[in-house]
Design an enzyme around this catalytic site. Structure first.
Site, short mmCIF file in Angstrom:
data_model
loop_
_atom_site.label_atom_id
_atom_site.label_comp_id
_atom_site.label_asym_id
_atom_site.label_seq_id
_atom_site.Cartn_x
_atom_site.Cartn_y
_atom_site.Cartn_z
N CYS A 64 0.84 -1.21 0.00
CA CYS A 64 0.00 0.00 0.00
C CYS A 64 0.87 1.26 0.00
O CYS A 64 2.05 1.21 -0.38
CB CYS A 64 -0.95 -0.02 1.20
N ASP B 147 -3.17 1.53 10.37
CA ASP B 147 -4.37 2.37 10.50
C ASP B 147 -4.82 2.38 11.94
O ASP B 147 -5.26 3.41 12.45
CB ASP B 147 -5.47 1.84 9.56
C1 RUB Z 1 -3.66 3.20 3.70
C2 RUB Z 1 -2.96 2.26 4.63
C3 RUB Z 1 -1.68 2.76 5.25
C4 RUB Z 1 -2.00 3.36 6.64
C5 RUB Z 1 -0.82 4.12 7.20
O1 RUB Z 1 -4.97 2.80 3.39
O2 RUB Z 1 -3.42 1.19 4.95
O3 RUB Z 1 -0.80 1.71 5.45
O4 RUB Z 1 -3.10 4.25 6.55
O5 RUB Z 1 -0.55 5.25 6.42
P1 RUB Z 1 -5.92 3.75 2.50
P2 RUB Z 1 0.27 6.49 7.04
O6 RUB Z 1 -5.19 4.01 1.21
O7 RUB Z 1 -7.18 2.99 2.33
O8 RUB Z 1 -6.12 5.04 3.28
O9 RUB Z 1 1.58 5.92 7.48
O10 RUB Z 1 0.39 7.46 5.90
O11 RUB Z 1 -0.52 7.01 8.17
#
Ligand code: RUB
Length: 311
Positions: free
Chosen positions: A136, A205
């Site tokens: 991701c 998340d």
């Molecule tokens: C994004 C996702 C990321 C976390 C952490 O999912 O799973 O790994 O949100 O991101 P989506 P960060 O694309 O559905 O939002 O480190 O930027 O907080």
């Protein structure tokens, strides 16, 4: 009804133009400040109601995001403090609006500092010659890998494309623009390439009271494979991602998104589609959480998070 600017931000969050827990929370706090600034409320009570409804509306956009809920809760808390002051001092509707905006500015600085701290801590885990798998797009993992590159480490990254919305493409372009060698793979090729990897770095998340990780769908499969092949598995997470409610028995809500993200539902009329956006990786698969306070075993993280969130 929230202001036009807030509705525009909400649409970008919902459609994933703004994605990742940190970005979503940062924009949510900006939206609160914009709402406060645009408000025509004449009394503290009317302003409070307006901001409360705005926070509730934004929080509902991505239900699996405690960081979003924690930051909105704290924006409201800063507003409420000023409302209470208004009862006993010269604080007024303008100073209350300013308090919400000031929280936004402080939050932004704090989040930037935390990213710096996590990036420094995480970069130390990268060794010369490493192959690192990521999934991701996590701005936190991106920060770590860019910091590792800046500090002269020589490593390569394998990045999944991340069906159905391809957030892995953001990771690939950001890392390759930073001069890091990146190999793109489809999600289902993780089982083929995991044996070539030294470490897995993913974002977060949510983290629950038993130290389990909630992250983009597919993370759990990667964690299983990493465990089978003895590959270290790290999650990079600000402590704001701790889900307070889980310590009183609540289950983390796992967002399920539109079937149209998966396939053209007009062509496949008789096919039922499931599209969960996140999954839960048990603590036993996690080598450590990389946080702004350093590296923690998953079992140790809830106590540290409670201390930071002051409950
Ligand atoms: C994004 C996702 C990321 C976390 C952490 O999912 O799973 O790994 O949100 O991101 P989506 P960060 O694309 O559905 O939002 O480190 O930027 O907080």
């Amino acid at each position: 009804m929230p202001s036009k600017e807030v509705i525009e931000i909400a649409a970008r969050i919902k459609s994933l133009k703004i994605q990742g827990a940190r970005n979503v929370s940062g924009w949510a706090v900006k939206a609160m400040a914009l709402e406060a600034r645009a408000s025509k409320a004449k009394s503290p009570e009317a302003l409070w109601k307006e901001l409360f409804l705005t926070a509730d509306y934004i929080a509902g956009l991505r239900p699996t995001e405690p960081m979003l809920q924690n930051s909105l809760r704290n924006a409201l808390r800063a507003t409420l403090l000023e409302i209470n002051r208004a009862r006993t001092s010269r604080a007024n509707i303008r100073t209350i609006r300013d308090a919400t905006a000031k929280f936004g500015r402080n939050y932004e600085k704090h989040a930037a500092r935390n990213l710096e701290l996590i990036s420094l801590a995480g970069a130390q885990l990268v060794d010369d010659g490493d192959t690192i798998l990521t999934h991701c797009h996590s701005s936190t993992v991106e920060g770590i890998l860019k910091q590792a590159k800046l500090s002269g480490k020589k490593f390569r990254v394998i990045a999944t494309e991340t069906r159905p919305k391809f957030q892995g493409h953001i990771t690939m372009s950001k890392l390759s623009a930073a001069g890091i060698p990146v190999t793109a793979i489809v999600d289902s090729a993780v089982s083929t390439f995991i044996k070539d990897c030294d470490k897995v770095f993913v974002g977060a998340d949510a983290i629950n009271s038993t130290g389990d990780l909630i992250n983009k769908i597919g993370t759990l499969t990667i964690a299983h494979l990493a465990d089978d092949y003895g590959v270290e598995f790290y999650s990079a997470a600000e402590l704001y991602k701790y889900d307070l409610l889980t310590q009183w028995g609540a289950h983390s809500l796992l967002e399920e998104r539109s079937p149209d993200e998966v396939l053209d539902t007009k062509k496949f009329r008789k096919v039922k589609v499931r599209n969960p956006a996140f999954d839960v990786t048990p603590a036993r698969f996690i080598t450590g959480y990389i946080t702004e306070k350093g590296l923690y075993a998953p079992q140790a993280l809830p106590a540290v998070a409670r201390e930071v969130l002051k409950i």
